[in-house]
Design a protein around this motif. Sequence first.
Motif, short mmCIF file in Angstrom:
data_model
loop_
_atom_site.label_atom_id
_atom_site.label_comp_id
_atom_site.label_asym_id
_atom_site.label_seq_id
_atom_site.Cartn_x
_atom_site.Cartn_y
_atom_site.Cartn_z
N PHE A 1 -4.62 30.54 18.92
CA PHE A 1 -5.54 29.79 19.89
C PHE A 1 -6.95 29.79 19.06
CE2 PHE A 1 -2.92 30.71 23.95
CZ PHE A 1 -2.60 29.46 24.42
N ASP A 2 -7.13 30.96 18.55
CA ASP A 2 -8.57 30.83 17.79
C ASP A 2 -8.51 29.95 16.60
OD1 ASP A 2 -9.48 32.94 19.34
OD2 ASP A 2 -9.24 34.60 17.80
N VAL A 3 -7.47 29.31 16.02
CA VAL A 3 -7.35 28.44 14.92
C VAL A 3 -7.19 27.17 15.43
CG1 VAL A 3 -5.74 27.73 13.05
CG2 VAL A 3 -6.25 30.16 13.42
N CYS A 4 -6.74 26.91 16.65
CA CYS A 4 -6.16 25.82 16.96
C CYS A 4 -7.01 25.30 18.38
CB CYS A 4 -4.73 25.68 17.64
SG CYS A 4 -3.76 26.04 16.23
N TYR A 5 -7.70 25.96 18.98
CA TYR A 5 -8.62 25.64 20.10
C TYR A 5 -9.63 24.48 19.94
CZ TYR A 5 -11.10 26.37 24.61
OH TYR A 5 -11.50 26.15 25.85
N TYR A 6 -10.54 24.51 18.98
CA TYR A 6 -11.38 23.67 18.86
C TYR A 6 -10.66 22.36 18.34
CZ TYR A 6 -15.13 26.05 20.70
OH TYR A 6 -16.09 27.04 21.55
N PRO A 7 -9.94 22.10 17.14
CA PRO A 7 -9.16 20.89 16.83
C PRO A 7 -8.57 20.38 18.13
CG PRO A 7 -8.89 22.64 15.22
CD PRO A 7 -9.60 23.42 16.63
N CYS A 8 -8.00 20.92 18.84
CA CYS A 8 -7.05 20.54 20.12
C CYS A 8 -7.83 20.11 21.32
CB CYS A 8 -5.75 21.44 20.38
SG CYS A 8 -4.91 21.83 18.97
N LEU A 9 -9.10 20.58 21.41
CA LEU A 9 -9.71 20.95 22.64
C LEU A 9 -9.64 19.51 23.52
CD1 LEU A 9 -11.19 22.46 24.57
CD2 LEU A 9 -13.40 21.97 23.24
N ASP A 10 -9.85 18.27 22.85
CA ASP A 10 -10.08 16.97 23.52
C ASP A 10 -8.67 16.16 23.57
OD1 ASP A 10 -12.55 17.11 24.79
OD2 ASP A 10 -13.54 16.89 22.96
#
Length: 152
Positions: free
Chosen positions: A76-85
């Motif tokens: 989740f730390d690695v993917c959270y912001y790239p996947c956020l929207d």
Amino acid sequence: MSSSRLLIIHHTPSPFMQAMFEAVVSGATDPEIEGVEVVRRAALSVSPTDMLEADGFLLGTPANLGYMSGALKHAFDVCYYPCLDSTRGRPFGAYFHGNEGTEGAERGVDSITTGLGWTKAAEYVVVSGKPSKDALQACWELGAIVAAQLMG
């Protein structure tokens, strides 16, 4: 016909987690479910691209010290912001194994998936100790329910 992709993100460090993982995969890949590609990724190797390309998610983690595994947290730390929207509204399910209670792990997953805007597609499967036949059946059903929601 275009297929949907179900991404299983798992941390499977024990025989009990392995049995649960195999049951989830078996349910998700049931021959009755058509047009769904099931991709399996160890939590420590999942990338933002893996998540962005997925139409739905299954999360598997032991509950360690009252929280999700460090491996799933890392994913989740690695993917959270790239996947956020980009992944809002996508369905997910989760299974947990814990001997000391899983409430903290469940809360952590709830918090992160709510932030991502994912939709809880099925009740969590929570197992303590050796998974019973009923627990493994519940894991199978979890995999099948989430995969079936991705059928065209």
